[in-house]
Design a protein around this motif. Sequence first.
Motif, PDB file in Angstrom:
ATOM      1  N   ILE A 214     -35.008  18.222   3.360  1.00  0.00           N
ATOM      2  CA  ILE A 214     -34.991  17.227   2.284  1.00  0.00           C
ATOM      3  C   ILE A 214     -36.125  17.522   1.322  1.00  0.00           C
ATOM      4  O   ILE A 214     -37.280  17.699   1.738  1.00  0.00           O
ATOM      5  CB  ILE A 214     -35.159  15.809   2.851  1.00  0.00           C
ATOM      6  N   PRO A 216     -37.976  15.794  -1.873  1.00  0.00           N
ATOM      7  CA  PRO A 216     -38.048  14.608  -2.718  1.00  0.00           C
ATOM      8  C   PRO A 216     -38.369  14.962  -4.165  1.00  0.00           C
ATOM      9  O   PRO A 216     -39.328  15.692  -4.446  1.00  0.00           O
ATOM     10  CB  PRO A 216     -39.190  13.796  -2.095  1.00  0.00           C
ATOM     11  N   ASP A 240     -33.611  14.485  -2.778  1.00  0.00           N
ATOM     12  CA  ASP A 240     -33.745  13.028  -2.822  1.00  0.00           C
ATOM     13  C   ASP A 240     -34.096  12.665  -4.257  1.00  0.00           C
ATOM     14  O   ASP A 240     -35.267  12.582  -4.647  1.00  0.00           O
ATOM     15  CB  ASP A 240     -34.834  12.574  -1.849  1.00  0.00           C
ATOM     16  N   SER A 270     -33.073   8.098  -4.394  1.00  0.00           N
ATOM     17  CA  SER A 270     -34.137   7.509  -3.586  1.00  0.00           C
ATOM     18  C   SER A 270     -34.248   6.005  -3.783  1.00  0.00           C
ATOM     19  O   SER A 270     -35.081   5.354  -3.140  1.00  0.00           O
ATOM     20  CB  SER A 270     -35.484   8.168  -3.934  1.00  0.00           C
ATOM     21  N   THR A 301     -28.724   7.478   2.299  1.00  0.00           N
ATOM     22  CA  THR A 301     -30.074   7.979   2.079  1.00  0.00           C
ATOM     23  C   THR A 301     -30.120   9.495   2.271  1.00  0.00           C
ATOM     24  O   THR A 301     -29.196  10.103   2.831  1.00  0.00           O
ATOM     25  CB  THR A 301     -31.054   7.341   3.075  1.00  0.00           C
ATOM     26  N   ALA A 302     -31.205  10.087   1.821  1.00  0.00           N
ATOM     27  CA  ALA A 302     -31.372  11.530   1.993  1.00  0.00           C
ATOM     28  C   ALA A 302     -31.373  11.904   3.468  1.00  0.00           C
ATOM     29  O   ALA A 302     -30.843  12.955   3.867  1.00  0.00           O
ATOM     30  CB  ALA A 302     -32.663  11.991   1.323  1.00  0.00           C
TER      31      ALA A 302
END
Length: 321
Positions: A214, A216, A240, A270, A301-302
Amino acid sequence: MSAAPRIVLFALGGTIASLQGASGRAVAGAMTGMELIERLDLDLPVTLEVETLAQKPSNAITFDDLFLVRDLAAQAVAEGAAGVVISQGTDTLEDSAFLMDLICDLPQAGLVLTGAQRVPYAPGSDAAPNIRDAITTAASRAAQGAGALLVFDQEIHEARHVRKVSSHRLGGFGSPGHGALGTLDGEFVDLRRPAPWDKPRFTTLQPPLPRVDILPAAMQASPKLLRAAVESGAQGLVLDGMGRGQVPPDWLPEIAQLRQDGVPVAITSSTLSGRLAEDYDYPGCLADLKALGVTPMDEITARKARLLMMCDLAAARPTPA
């Protein structure tokens, strides 16, 4: 009089099974599942069987643990169990619920996960209420075939939308933007069916799962992280993203190269709730990402998108001869 429904509890540890250590702090998973049940002294109209599969804190739960639970749960139901409960730590509870929803299909039984925010020896602990409510839900007709459900603080949540929303409060889980699927009041279970979702099923999948990382998205986050993740062994990436599914504009060249190299890339948001959308026209927007072959993953969600991609990649790998 009909026989009491048989429920099987698979214990994996967590805060709910903690004892106080020499340091004064909690040792997560110090109790076996049976020790926990005996301590809580529950009185329920079910035949409860308890099997301790692990005594771990939530940060140590592995995919192998959950695939083992999947196999044992299917066996238990085949042998007449009306429902299955999984107890574990809360930090990865939403991950476990989502993965179990993907890999376990129990159309004739309830599948419920729970944990606790407060250790069993603390005043006002939620260990006993949550275990009681999880068992009650798993035994109910309404839970049969409903997929993996997460029961916490008298609420019943769908695996797709639930997430941990507090690090310490008893109402530790919620489904932002969607709300709970149901509630409990003692032995009364009020549960509606989840909204239709054409989710894949991976009931025959076996570990190991390929690595997916993942990344962000954030203001001026470096695009070098994407390449570094792949070069260090990631077989797929989940971005994300910000807002409706945006990333910094200087990520686009790296994403384009990764897609050209055949690396699967997905995008989530996010934000706590809301769908991805092609509302904008500027570098780094969702329309740009989709044009590069990035897969939008709406309303999960991620962390959950990562699990879904891992299962997808594992299912697509060649079967050994």
